[in-house]
Design an enzyme around this catalytic site. Structure first.
Site, mmCIF file in Angstrom:
data_model
loop_
_atom_site.group_PDB
_atom_site.id
_atom_site.type_symbol
_atom_site.label_atom_id
_atom_site.label_comp_id
_atom_site.label_asym_id
_atom_site.label_seq_id
_atom_site.Cartn_x
_atom_site.Cartn_y
_atom_site.Cartn_z
ATOM 1 N N ARG A 136 -9.204 -42.436 29.308
ATOM 2 C CA ARG A 136 -10.668 -41.181 29.136
ATOM 3 C C ARG A 136 -10.909 -43.391 29.726
ATOM 4 O O ARG A 136 -9.934 -44.300 30.567
ATOM 5 C CB ARG A 136 -12.264 -41.948 28.254
ATOM 6 C CG ARG A 136 -11.681 -40.408 27.234
ATOM 7 C CD ARG A 136 -12.239 -40.799 25.918
ATOM 8 N NE ARG A 136 -12.322 -40.098 25.236
ATOM 9 C CZ ARG A 136 -11.913 -39.664 23.415
ATOM 10 N NH1 ARG A 136 -10.646 -41.060 24.100
ATOM 11 N NH2 ARG A 136 -11.285 -39.021 23.308
ATOM 12 N N LYS A 178 -12.288 -43.700 21.072
ATOM 13 C CA LYS A 178 -13.794 -43.837 20.883
ATOM 14 C C LYS A 178 -13.702 -43.564 18.978
ATOM 15 O O LYS A 178 -12.836 -43.875 18.607
ATOM 16 C CB LYS A 178 -14.245 -42.409 20.218
ATOM 17 C CG LYS A 178 -14.308 -41.314 21.665
ATOM 18 C CD LYS A 178 -15.197 -40.234 22.014
ATOM 19 C CE LYS A 178 -15.504 -39.876 23.463
ATOM 20 N NZ LYS A 178 -16.163 -38.283 23.066
ATOM 21 N N HIS A 220 -12.246 -38.095 34.551
ATOM 22 C CA HIS A 220 -12.673 -37.132 33.709
ATOM 23 C C HIS A 220 -11.685 -36.132 34.516
ATOM 24 O O HIS A 220 -11.099 -35.364 33.926
ATOM 25 C CB HIS A 220 -14.227 -37.113 33.563
ATOM 26 C CG HIS A 220 -13.985 -36.523 31.759
ATOM 27 N ND1 HIS A 220 -13.611 -37.550 30.937
ATOM 28 C CD2 HIS A 220 -14.327 -35.119 31.251
ATOM 29 C CE1 HIS A 220 -13.700 -36.886 29.533
ATOM 30 N NE2 HIS A 220 -13.998 -35.322 30.097
ATOM 31 N N ARG A 228 -8.185 -36.608 33.097
ATOM 32 C CA ARG A 228 -7.676 -36.336 32.411
ATOM 33 C C ARG A 228 -7.307 -34.870 32.198
ATOM 34 O O ARG A 228 -6.644 -34.324 31.177
ATOM 35 C CB ARG A 228 -9.275 -37.461 31.735
ATOM 36 C CG ARG A 228 -8.630 -37.015 30.101
ATOM 37 C CD ARG A 228 -9.995 -37.644 29.321
ATOM 38 N NE ARG A 228 -9.988 -37.455 27.811
ATOM 39 C CZ ARG A 228 -9.695 -37.629 27.381
ATOM 40 N NH1 ARG A 228 -8.713 -38.574 26.524
ATOM 41 N NH2 ARG A 228 -9.752 -37.616 25.605
ATOM 42 N N HIS A 284 -8.575 -36.651 20.853
ATOM 43 C CA HIS A 284 -9.083 -35.668 20.672
ATOM 44 C C HIS A 284 -9.368 -35.945 18.775
ATOM 45 O O HIS A 284 -8.041 -35.788 17.976
ATOM 46 C CB HIS A 284 -8.468 -34.334 20.786
ATOM 47 C CG HIS A 284 -9.086 -34.481 22.352
ATOM 48 N ND1 HIS A 284 -8.820 -33.485 22.812
ATOM 49 C CD2 HIS A 284 -10.264 -34.629 22.928
ATOM 50 C CE1 HIS A 284 -9.202 -33.466 23.984
ATOM 51 N NE2 HIS A 284 -10.000 -34.522 24.270
ATOM 52 N N TYR A 289 -8.470 -26.276 27.236
ATOM 53 C CA TYR A 289 -7.510 -27.094 28.148
ATOM 54 C C TYR A 289 -6.282 -25.819 28.188
ATOM 55 O O TYR A 289 -6.041 -25.193 29.527
ATOM 56 C CB TYR A 289 -7.073 -28.088 27.958
ATOM 57 C CG TYR A 289 -7.683 -29.331 28.347
ATOM 58 C CD1 TYR A 289 -7.921 -29.638 29.134
ATOM 59 C CD2 TYR A 289 -7.531 -30.168 26.896
ATOM 60 C CE1 TYR A 289 -9.016 -31.276 29.447
ATOM 61 C CE2 TYR A 289 -8.712 -31.022 26.671
ATOM 62 C CZ TYR A 289 -9.251 -31.298 28.614
ATOM 63 O OH TYR A 289 -9.752 -32.832 28.293
#
Length: 310
Positions: free
Chosen positions: A161, A185, A256, A259, A282, A291
């Site tokens: 990211r 995150k 993004h 990515r 993730h 994806y």
């Protein structure tokens, strides 16, 4: 118009303030996430107050549902409704653990799933053109071109990211193993491999480019701006958009989009879904599965173009 948190009944305002401290200190959420969640919970508390309630303990499932219904009638998008429902669930779980709610009423809340629309990924040829053009520019030795080349190579090689990219320090790069340490995150740490082209670009940037730009304000930052401080997310996005303008016919994607491109190309190249999930950081495999839809769309397009009975 939403009521500011300070204008809420004291008990509700206090709960919002304590919830904000919890998000920042205990959950280690970003300032952006804290701001968004606090805004959503303030909206919920405002709705509660307008129904004549002054204590968090009075919050129940009917209030949550009527709050979301009011948002819907105001024309809020599905994405906004989904985010607000998520913020409410985090809040009620926190309130229940702290004894402010007898039960976690948010756990029973159903909300519309947001439509996840992916930007169009670059094709392999477009990605190569982007990186080749950046490499050609960097051959001049200009520090900005060296930085941009390294930045683009690393974004495409790792699929990290943009916030993770600009948060990297020089010590996060393990050149010997060609692995970068990333804090995602929730400050979850992961190691992401990258290839020889990215390492070559990073070597040139660290050896010849960064020493010319970095100032004391940069500290240990891997990527720095023209003023010598750590490069920010806005600057990184501007670099990607600017460099993509030199690629004929390429979609105008930002970091993004790179990515998404990296994930799509990995899957099209035969990588398994679990590995891609780990590389992208993730928490849920379901997030990574979006994806596969892109890859299937491309397969379907190729089939229609090539098969005589498509």
């Amino acid at each position: 118009m939403e009521t500011p948190a300070d204008d809420l009944p004291p008990a509700l305002a206090s709960a919002v303030a304590e919830f904000a401290r919890y998000l920042g200190a205990e959950r280690d959420r970003s300032e952006h996430t804290v701001r968004a969640y606090v805004g959503d919970v303030t909206s919920l508390m405002t709705h509660l107050a307008r129904r004549g309630m002054t204590e968090v303990s009075e919050l129940d499932l009917s209030v949550l549902r009527s709050w979301l219904a009011a948002q819907r009638t105001q024309g809020r998008s599905r994405a906004t409704l989904a985010r607000r429902a998520s913020a409410a669930r985090v809040f009620t779980a926190w309130a229940h653990r702290g004894g402010r709610l007898a039960e976690d009423v948010g756990a029973l809340l159903a909300a519309p799933r947001a439509h996840r629309v992916l930007p169009e990924p670059l094709r392999a040829g477009e990605a190569s053109t982007l990186l080749d053009a950046a490499a050609d520019a960097a051959s001049s030795g200009d520090p900005v071109d060296l930085r941009d080349h390294a930045l683009l190579e690393l974004l495409y090689a790792t699929g990290i990211r943009v916030g993770e990219l600009v948060g990297l320090d020089v010590d996060d790069i393990d050149a010997e193993r060609r692995v970068v340490r990333v804090f995602g995150k929730g400050r979850r740490e992961r190691s992401v491999p990258y290839g020889v082209p990215a390492q070559t670009a990073l070597d040139a940037w660290l050896r010849m480019g960064r020493p010319q730009l970095a100032r004391s304000a940069a500290a240990a930052a891997l990527f720095v701006g023209v003023r010598g401080a750590r490069l920010g997310q806005r600057g990184a996005r501007a670099i990607v958009h600017q460099r993509l303008r030199a690629v004929p016919g390429a979609p105008d994607v930002g970091p993004h989009g790179l990515r998404h491109t990296a994930a799509t190309h990995l899957l099209e190249g035969g990588a398994d879904l679990r590995s891609v999930q780990e590389l992208l950081g993730h928490a849920s495999l379901g997030t990574t599965q979006i994806y596969t839809h892109v890859s299937v769309d491309r397969l379907r397009q190729a089939y229609r173009q090539a098969h005589p009975r498509a």
